[in-house]
Design a protein around this motif. Structure first.
Motif, PDB file in Angstrom:
ATOM      1  N   GLY A 124       0.968  -1.370  -0.209  1.00 16.98           N
ATOM      2  CA  GLY A 124      -0.138   0.141  -0.063  1.00 16.98           C
ATOM      3  C   GLY A 124       0.313   1.426  -0.307  1.00 16.98           C
ATOM      4  N   ILE A 125       2.183   0.812  -0.040  1.00 13.77           N
ATOM      5  CA  ILE A 125       3.076   2.571  -0.466  1.00 13.77           C
ATOM      6  C   ILE A 125       3.312   3.070  -1.432  1.00 13.77           C
ATOM      7  CG2 ILE A 125       5.120   3.483   0.154  1.00 13.77           C
ATOM      8  CD1 ILE A 125       5.468   0.661   1.997  1.00 13.77           C
ATOM      9  N   ARG A 126       2.621   4.679  -2.662  1.00 14.49           N
ATOM     10  CA  ARG A 126       2.728   5.012  -3.197  1.00 14.49           C
ATOM     11  C   ARG A 126       4.224   5.123  -3.479  1.00 14.49           C
ATOM     12  NH1 ARG A 126       0.717   9.224  -3.632  1.00 14.49           N
ATOM     13  NH2 ARG A 126       0.068   9.699  -1.540  1.00 14.49           N
ATOM     14  N   VAL A 127       4.604   5.161  -4.598  1.00 13.84           N
ATOM     15  CA  VAL A 127       6.108   4.989  -5.161  1.00 13.84           C
ATOM     16  C   VAL A 127       6.049   6.232  -6.470  1.00 13.84           C
ATOM     17  CG1 VAL A 127       8.935   4.406  -4.716  1.00 13.84           C
ATOM     18  CG2 VAL A 127       7.273   4.000  -3.445  1.00 13.84           C
ATOM     19  N   ASN A 128       6.954   7.902  -6.119  1.00 12.35           N
ATOM     20  CA  ASN A 128       6.488   8.308  -7.439  1.00 12.35           C
ATOM     21  C   ASN A 128       7.440   8.982  -7.680  1.00 12.35           C
ATOM     22  OD1 ASN A 128       3.669   8.343  -9.036  1.00 12.35           O
ATOM     23  ND2 ASN A 128       3.354   8.086  -6.550  1.00 12.35           N
ATOM     24  N   SER A 129       8.269   9.374  -8.615  1.00 14.21           N
ATOM     25  CA  SER A 129       9.475  10.736  -8.956  1.00 14.21           C
ATOM     26  C   SER A 129       8.529  11.618  -9.577  1.00 14.21           C
ATOM     27  CB  SER A 129      10.366  10.353  -9.834  1.00 14.21           C
ATOM     28  OG  SER A 129      10.064   9.084 -10.777  1.00 14.21           O
ATOM     29  N   ILE A 130       9.683  12.822  -9.400  1.00 13.58           N
ATOM     30  CA  ILE A 130       9.190  14.082 -10.561  1.00 13.58           C
ATOM     31  C   ILE A 130      10.246  14.836 -11.061  1.00 13.58           C
ATOM     32  CG2 ILE A 130       8.310  16.215 -10.161  1.00 13.58           C
ATOM     33  CD1 ILE A 130       6.895  15.874  -7.031  1.00 13.58           C
ATOM     34  N   LEU A 131      10.418  14.584 -11.917  1.00 14.86           N
ATOM     35  CA  LEU A 131      11.269  14.722 -13.303  1.00 14.86           C
ATOM     36  C   LEU A 131      10.584  15.898 -13.401  1.00 14.86           C
ATOM     37  CD1 LEU A 131      10.638  11.968 -16.180  1.00 14.86           C
ATOM     38  CD2 LEU A 131      11.832  11.711 -13.512  1.00 14.86           C
ATOM     39  N   LEU A 132      11.959  16.693 -12.716  1.00 14.45           N
ATOM     40  CA  LEU A 132      12.087  18.591 -12.707  1.00 14.45           C
ATOM     41  C   LEU A 132      12.786  18.736 -14.160  1.00 14.45           C
ATOM     42  CD1 LEU A 132      13.219  19.051  -9.302  1.00 14.45           C
ATOM     43  CD2 LEU A 132      11.466  20.044  -9.637  1.00 14.45           C
ATOM     44  N   GLY A 133      12.180  20.040 -14.744  1.00 11.91           N
ATOM     45  CA  GLY A 133      12.371  20.746 -16.113  1.00 11.91           C
ATOM     46  C   GLY A 133      13.470  21.364 -15.040  1.00 11.91           C
ATOM     47  N   LEU A 134      12.686  22.870 -15.039  1.00  7.15           N
ATOM     48  CA  LEU A 134      13.466  23.719 -14.480  1.00  7.15           C
ATOM     49  C   LEU A 134      12.326  24.959 -13.436  1.00  7.15           C
ATOM     50  CD1 LEU A 134      13.901  26.090 -18.617  1.00  7.15           C
ATOM     51  CD2 LEU A 134      15.944  24.519 -16.953  1.00  7.15           C
ATOM     52  N   VAL A 135      13.332  25.041 -11.934  1.00  5.55           N
ATOM     53  CA  VAL A 135      12.729  25.305 -11.189  1.00  5.55           C
ATOM     54  C   VAL A 135      13.861  26.656 -10.628  1.00  5.55           C
ATOM     55  CG1 VAL A 135      12.392  25.394  -8.693  1.00  5.55           C
ATOM     56  CG2 VAL A 135      11.255  23.213 -10.316  1.00  5.55           C
ATOM     57  N   GLU A 136      12.981  28.072 -10.337  1.00 11.46           N
ATOM     58  CA  GLU A 136      13.901  29.243 -10.431  1.00 11.46           C
ATOM     59  C   GLU A 136      14.653  28.820  -8.303  1.00 11.46           C
ATOM     60  OE1 GLU A 136      14.342  33.659  -8.846  1.00 11.46           O
ATOM     61  OE2 GLU A 136      12.359  32.453  -9.752  1.00 11.46           O
ATOM     62  N   SER A 137      15.663  28.074  -8.335  1.00  9.86           N
ATOM     63  CA  SER A 137      16.182  28.021  -7.319  1.00  9.86           C
ATOM     64  C   SER A 137      17.872  28.317  -7.608  1.00  9.86           C
ATOM     65  CB  SER A 137      16.002  26.467  -6.536  1.00  9.86           C
ATOM     66  OG  SER A 137      17.171  25.729  -8.045  1.00  9.86           O
ATOM     67  N   GLY A 138      18.591  28.477  -5.883  1.00  6.93           N
ATOM     68  CA  GLY A 138      19.491  28.834  -6.054  1.00  6.93           C
ATOM     69  C   GLY A 138      20.619  27.769  -7.198  1.00  6.93           C
ATOM     70  N   GLN A 139      20.130  26.452  -7.480  1.00  2.73           N
ATOM     71  CA  GLN A 139      21.330  25.784  -8.414  1.00  2.73           C
ATOM     72  C   GLN A 139      20.990  26.566  -9.544  1.00  2.73           C
ATOM     73  OE1 GLN A 139      21.842  21.702  -9.791  1.00  2.73           O
ATOM     74  NE2 GLN A 139      20.083  21.549  -7.398  1.00  2.73           N
ATOM     75  N   TRP A 140      19.964  27.009 -10.334  1.00  2.00           N
ATOM     76  CA  TRP A 140      19.848  27.108 -11.513  1.00  2.00           C
ATOM     77  C   TRP A 140      20.174  28.631 -11.261  1.00  2.00           C
ATOM     78  CZ3 TRP A 140      19.030  25.982 -15.597  1.00  2.00           C
ATOM     79  CH2 TRP A 140      19.160  24.025 -15.981  1.00  2.00           C
ATOM     80  N   ARG A 141      20.525  29.612 -10.724  1.00  2.00           N
ATOM     81  CA  ARG A 141      20.749  31.131 -10.316  1.00  2.00           C
ATOM     82  C   ARG A 141      22.369  30.980 -10.744  1.00  2.00           C
ATOM     83  NH1 ARG A 141      18.010  35.577 -10.720  1.00  2.00           N
ATOM     84  NH2 ARG A 141      15.645  35.162 -10.196  1.00  2.00           N
ATOM     85  N   ARG A 142      23.022  30.140 -10.094  1.00  2.00           N
ATOM     86  CA  ARG A 142      24.345  29.893  -9.853  1.00  2.00           C
ATOM     87  C   ARG A 142      24.561  29.333 -11.349  1.00  2.00           C
ATOM     88  NH1 ARG A 142      23.350  27.580  -4.453  1.00  2.00           N
ATOM     89  NH2 ARG A 142      23.247  25.320  -6.275  1.00  2.00           N
ATOM     90  N   ARG A 143      24.271  28.344 -12.244  1.00  2.00           N
ATOM     91  CA  ARG A 143      24.186  28.752 -13.504  1.00  2.00           C
ATOM     92  C   ARG A 143      23.805  29.539 -14.442  1.00  2.00           C
ATOM     93  NH1 ARG A 143      21.125  22.777 -14.545  1.00  2.00           N
ATOM     94  NH2 ARG A 143      22.382  21.481 -12.250  1.00  2.00           N
ATOM     95  N   TYR A 144      23.336  30.206 -14.414  1.00  2.00           N
ATOM     96  CA  TYR A 144      22.767  31.645 -14.886  1.00  2.00           C
ATOM     97  C   TYR A 144      23.838  32.605 -14.677  1.00  2.00           C
ATOM     98  CZ  TYR A 144      21.204  36.648 -15.381  1.00  2.00           C
ATOM     99  OH  TYR A 144      21.548  37.552 -15.712  1.00  2.00           O
ATOM    100  N   GLU A 145      24.321  32.609 -12.876  1.00  2.00           N
ATOM    101  CA  GLU A 145      25.712  33.448 -13.289  1.00  2.00           C
ATOM    102  C   GLU A 145      26.975  33.025 -13.727  1.00  2.00           C
ATOM    103  OE1 GLU A 145      26.007  33.282  -8.966  1.00  2.00           O
ATOM    104  OE2 GLU A 145      23.893  34.946  -8.719  1.00  2.00           O
ATOM    105  N   GLU A 146      27.059  31.376 -13.721  1.00  4.53           N
ATOM    106  CA  GLU A 146      28.374  31.144 -14.169  1.00  4.53           C
ATOM    107  C   GLU A 146      27.829  31.207 -15.686  1.00  4.53           C
ATOM    108  OE1 GLU A 146      28.205  26.890 -13.573  1.00  4.53           O
ATOM    109  OE2 GLU A 146      28.843  27.415 -10.607  1.00  4.53           O
TER     110      GLU A 146
END
Length: 224
Positions: free
Chosen positions: A179-201
């Protein structure tokens, strides 16, 4: 629409910043009890400052590394002692590595596969006994669009993400009878620190973050 999660408990790994922190804030707003872990004590305390006041005694902060099996067992014990168990596990800890096949070292390959797989295996193993006793348990694994749409400049991360997607499918089938549901979320683009750093780089000349990220989305065939 307001979701009522009063009396439910959510565990979020990598919950001290970015998507994990945003998820913790949302779960708390829905009435859930929330336990988050992170490696960095300073970030964890900063997250506590952001989440603490409205959360009251519904928030648990715990310093731990998802790649340390013993850390995850201790974290699980703390959650059990504080909240009695958990209903939801959000495997969120992770990062992306920018590298091509030519410049990815053996150590980098090992690090990527270890993080993407054992960053899910250890927390899931630690919290599974509690989830088996929950009334409507679920596991959500944050993954990436790279799992099905690999990119040559992120070769190690792309292949590790694909492996994680397969692992989630396997877990979904194995744990469904319990009875345990297991799912994954395939993230595309999210405004996060990681993407902000990539923009700066990337340092795109004359482009704002919004313009740059819109162009990245186009190259990834993300419609919206």
């Amino acid at each position: 629409m307001q979701v009522d999660l009063l009396g439910k408990t959510t565990v979020i790994t990598g919950g001290s910043s970015g998507i994990g922190l945003a998820a913790a804030k949302l779960f708390l707003s829905c009435g859930a009890q929330v336990a988050i872990c992170g490696r960095n004590e300073e970030r964890l305390q900063s997250a506590g400052d952001i989440l603490g006041e409205p959360a009251g005694d519904r928030l648990l902060l715990h310093q731990a590394d998802v790649l340390d099996a013993a850390d995850m067992k201790i974290f699980a014990t703390c959650v059990k002692n504080r909240f009695g168990g958990t209903d939801m596990l959000v495997n969120n800890a992770g990062q992306g590595r920018v590298s091509t096949f030519a410049d990815t070292s053996d150590d980098a390959w090992h690090e990527e596969f270890t993080l993407k797989h054992f960053g899910v295996i250890y927390p899931t193993r630690a919290f599974l006994p509690m989830l088996e006793h929950a009334s409507a348990p679920s596991i959500v694994c944050m993954n990436s669009l790279l799992a099905v749409q690999p990119e040559p400049h992120m070769v190690a991360t792309s292949s590790a993400r694909a492996g994680l997607l397969n692992l989630v499918h396997s877990l979904a089938k194995e744990l469904a009878p319990k009875g345990i549901r297991v799912n994954s979320i395939l993230l595309g683009l999210v405004e996060s620190g990681q993407w902000r750093r990539r923009y700066e780089e990337a340092n795109p000349s004359g482009q704002s973050f919004e313009e740059w990220i819109r162009e990245v989305a186009r190259t990834k065939n993300i419609t919206l």
